[in-house]
Design a protein around this motif. Structure first.
Motif, PDB file in Angstrom:
ATOM      1  N   ALA A  95     -16.443  17.108 -14.684  1.00  0.00           N
ATOM      2  CA  ALA A  95     -15.225  17.884 -14.396  1.00  0.00           C
ATOM      3  C   ALA A  95     -15.380  19.310 -14.919  1.00  0.00           C
ATOM      4  O   ALA A  95     -14.967  20.282 -14.262  1.00  0.00           O
ATOM      5  N   GLU A  96     -16.004  19.447 -16.093  1.00  0.00           N
ATOM      6  CA  GLU A  96     -16.193  20.792 -16.659  1.00  0.00           C
ATOM      7  C   GLU A  96     -17.196  21.604 -15.833  1.00  0.00           C
ATOM      8  O   GLU A  96     -17.006  22.809 -15.623  1.00  0.00           O
ATOM      9  N   MET A  97     -18.233  20.947 -15.342  1.00  0.00           N
ATOM     10  CA  MET A  97     -19.179  21.645 -14.459  1.00  0.00           C
ATOM     11  C   MET A  97     -18.453  22.177 -13.222  1.00  0.00           C
ATOM     12  O   MET A  97     -18.647  23.322 -12.813  1.00  0.00           O
ATOM     13  N   ALA A  98     -17.626  21.327 -12.643  1.00  0.00           N
ATOM     14  CA  ALA A  98     -16.909  21.724 -11.415  1.00  0.00           C
ATOM     15  C   ALA A  98     -15.918  22.846 -11.692  1.00  0.00           C
ATOM     16  O   ALA A  98     -15.728  23.735 -10.860  1.00  0.00           O
ATOM     17  N   ARG A  99     -15.332  22.831 -12.879  1.00  0.00           N
ATOM     18  CA  ARG A  99     -14.291  23.813 -13.210  1.00  0.00           C
ATOM     19  C   ARG A  99     -14.877  25.143 -13.680  1.00  0.00           C
ATOM     20  O   ARG A  99     -14.406  26.206 -13.300  1.00  0.00           O
ATOM     21  N   LYS A 100     -15.933  25.072 -14.528  1.00  0.00           N
ATOM     22  CA  LYS A 100     -16.427  26.285 -15.184  1.00  0.00           C
ATOM     23  C   LYS A 100     -17.524  27.013 -14.402  1.00  0.00           C
ATOM     24  O   LYS A 100     -17.629  28.229 -14.500  1.00  0.00           O
ATOM     25  N   ILE A 101     -18.373  26.256 -13.687  1.00  0.00           N
ATOM     26  CA  ILE A 101     -19.476  26.940 -12.982  1.00  0.00           C
ATOM     27  C   ILE A 101     -19.551  26.459 -11.517  1.00  0.00           C
ATOM     28  O   ILE A 101     -20.623  26.070 -11.041  1.00  0.00           O
ATOM     29  N   PRO A 102     -18.422  26.537 -10.806  1.00  0.00           N
ATOM     30  CA  PRO A 102     -18.421  25.998  -9.430  1.00  0.00           C
ATOM     31  C   PRO A 102     -19.414  26.694  -8.501  1.00  0.00           C
ATOM     32  O   PRO A 102     -20.074  26.042  -7.693  1.00  0.00           O
ATOM     33  N   ASP A 103     -19.535  28.031  -8.640  1.00  0.00           N
ATOM     34  CA  ASP A 103     -20.426  28.761  -7.730  1.00  0.00           C
ATOM     35  C   ASP A 103     -21.885  28.358  -7.946  1.00  0.00           C
ATOM     36  O   ASP A 103     -22.651  28.188  -6.988  1.00  0.00           O
ATOM     37  N   VAL A 104     -22.246  28.214  -9.221  1.00  0.00           N
ATOM     38  CA  VAL A 104     -23.631  27.842  -9.533  1.00  0.00           C
ATOM     39  C   VAL A 104     -23.918  26.429  -9.029  1.00  0.00           C
ATOM     40  O   VAL A 104     -24.970  26.166  -8.430  1.00  0.00           O
ATOM     41  N   VAL A 105     -22.986  25.523  -9.269  1.00  0.00           N
ATOM     42  CA  VAL A 105     -23.170  24.143  -8.812  1.00  0.00           C
ATOM     43  C   VAL A 105     -23.313  24.118  -7.294  1.00  0.00           C
ATOM     44  O   VAL A 105     -24.212  23.459  -6.748  1.00  0.00           O
ATOM     45  N   ASP A 106     -22.464  24.862  -6.603  1.00  0.00           N
ATOM     46  CA  ASP A 106     -22.563  24.924  -5.134  1.00  0.00           C
ATOM     47  C   ASP A 106     -23.905  25.518  -4.699  1.00  0.00           C
ATOM     48  O   ASP A 106     -24.549  25.013  -3.775  1.00  0.00           O
ATOM     49  N   ASP A 107     -24.302  26.614  -5.348  1.00  0.00           N
ATOM     50  CA  ASP A 107     -25.568  27.263  -4.971  1.00  0.00           C
ATOM     51  C   ASP A 107     -26.752  26.312  -5.125  1.00  0.00           C
ATOM     52  O   ASP A 107     -27.691  26.331  -4.328  1.00  0.00           O
TER      53      ASP A 107
END
Lengths: 207, 198
Positions: A95-107
């Motif tokens: 949940a924290e990954m999705a909330r804090k670094i969404p652009d990086v996770v998507d990239d």
């Protein structure tokens, strides 16, 4: 559960990378290039995901042929390995990954098969869990400290070492006075930033 | 090199195993997990922050869409990931010298594992099965796992000392301070530079 050692969680994710012969640059090459250029150390996006002690991203091209008489075989997909040693539980971490670094996770994960995006955090968490492989055996040398507690302890070690050096041979009254001032100061010090390569330099900046 | 971040080295290795051997290895790991004394060697080496072994059975590679080709593998695979301090050569040398029987117990089920002694054949095998890291992050690159454990001991001792010291006379304080120094003397000192070399 072997994913857990004390309060530490050993997350192992294998995400199949898209194989699209029509793309100008293959997804695995594009992913490697992205990872190569992703900010590091104090600027790493993972500094924002507070439970991360250590993590890595690896493009796994294939399995290894160790030589005859073993059989030679190959993977049909390449996989992105995400491996994190984190404090706390998996759900909160994702949940924290999705909330804090969404652009990086998507990239990163947009190069992977079936990735739903982070716009829907529960779909993202479900996707990551589908890609998760249970850790068979997980060793953690220190298994009960948060990142913040670890950074604070390292800061305290450095500060106290300097205090000892400065106050060799001090009189009892002087030592008491200096320690009181030291203790008041270190308790107010800001936490050293996660990921910095050199604590002394970050210390100098803080001081 | 992306395998290295400050004082930490990220190692990844993959080795094939015949499928009938997998249950034996799983039993070995179960026993190592139950009998904590079997982990003593790893703890005593004190240069591994985190390590893990992951058995991926030949039908366990994630398949997330019908268009993704299904893996057709004969072997199961043992993945190994380690976050250690020092150089690659130091790590393999120490593993071979100190943990050879433990390593053999884990990797003897992998194809063509030569044994962890003699170290030259062991290094050749590790070189063959290792693959590189594309991105490596640690929250404290400047600290070894020994630094972290020492820092936690210093921090704990200091907190306890500060609580106890309130209200002491200067002479009592000095006495207590000297006792604190004796207690933490092995744990204080600079964090030092990262190692050079491979």
């Amino acid at each position: 559960m072997a994913n857990q050692n004390g309060n530490m969680y050993g997350l192992t994710i294998l995400s199949p990378i898209i194989d699209d012969p029509k793309s100008k640059v293959s997804h695995d090459s594009a992913l490697r290039l992205y990872l190569q250029n992703m900010p590091r150390h104090a600027y790493s996006p993972f500094t924002k995901v507070s439970g991360t002690h250590f993590c890595r991203l690896v493009v796994m091209d294939d399995v290894v042929f160790v030589g005859s008489p073993a059989a030679e075989e190959h993977l049909k997909s390449k996989y992105l390995v995400f491996n994190s040693n984190l404090y706390g539980g998996l759900d909160a971490y994702l949940a924290e990954m999705a909330r804090k670094i969404p652009d990086v996770v998507d990239d990163i994960w947009s190069h992977c098969v079936g990735y739903p995006g982070v716009a829907d955090p529960s779909a993202f968490a479900a996707y990551m869990k589908k890609c998760q492989i249970e850790t068979t055996f997980f060793f953690a040398d220190v298994n009960d400290k948060t990142v913040e507690q670890t950074l604070r302890a390292l800061q305290m070690k450095v500060e106290f070492t300097a205090f000892i050096e400065r106050n060799q041979g001090a009189s009892p009254a002087g030592l008491l006075r200096e320690f009181a001032a030291f203790w008041e100061r270190v308790r107010e010090l800001p936490l050293p930033p996660a990921g910095v390569k050199d604590l002394a330099k970050s210390h100098a900046a803080i001081a | 090199m992306t395998n290295i971040n400050g004082k930490a080295y990220a190692m990844n290795a993959v080795t094939p195993m015949k499928t009938w051997k997998t249950p034996i290895l799983l039993a070995v790991f179960f026993l190592i997990g139950v009998f904590k004394s079997a982990q003593k060697g790893l703890v005593d080496l004190s240069f591994i922050h985190f390590a893990r072994w992951v058995v991926v059975q030949n039908n366990q590679f994630p398949r997330l869409a019908p268009e993704q080709p299904e893996e057709q593998l004969k072997y199961d695979y043992l993945l190994f990931f380690s976050n250690f301090n020092g150089t690659w050569n130091e790590y393999i040398d120490a593993f071979s010298a100190v943990l050879s029987s433990g390593l053999n117990l884990i990797w003897r089920w992998s194809e063509k594992f030569p044994g962890s002694v003699p170290v030259t054949a062991f290094k050749r095998y590790i070189s063959l099965v290792q693959f590189d890291t594309d991105y490596y992050y640690t929250a404290y690159p400047y600290a070894t796992t020994s630094d972290v454990k020492a820092a936690i001991r210093v921090d704990d001792a200091l907190q306890e000392f500060a609580n106890r010291a309130a209200g002491l006379t200067p002479e009592e304080f000095q006495q207590s301070y000297l006792q604190l120094l004796v207690k933490v003397q092995a744990d204080i000192g600079a964090l030092g530079p990262a190692p050079m070399g491979t």
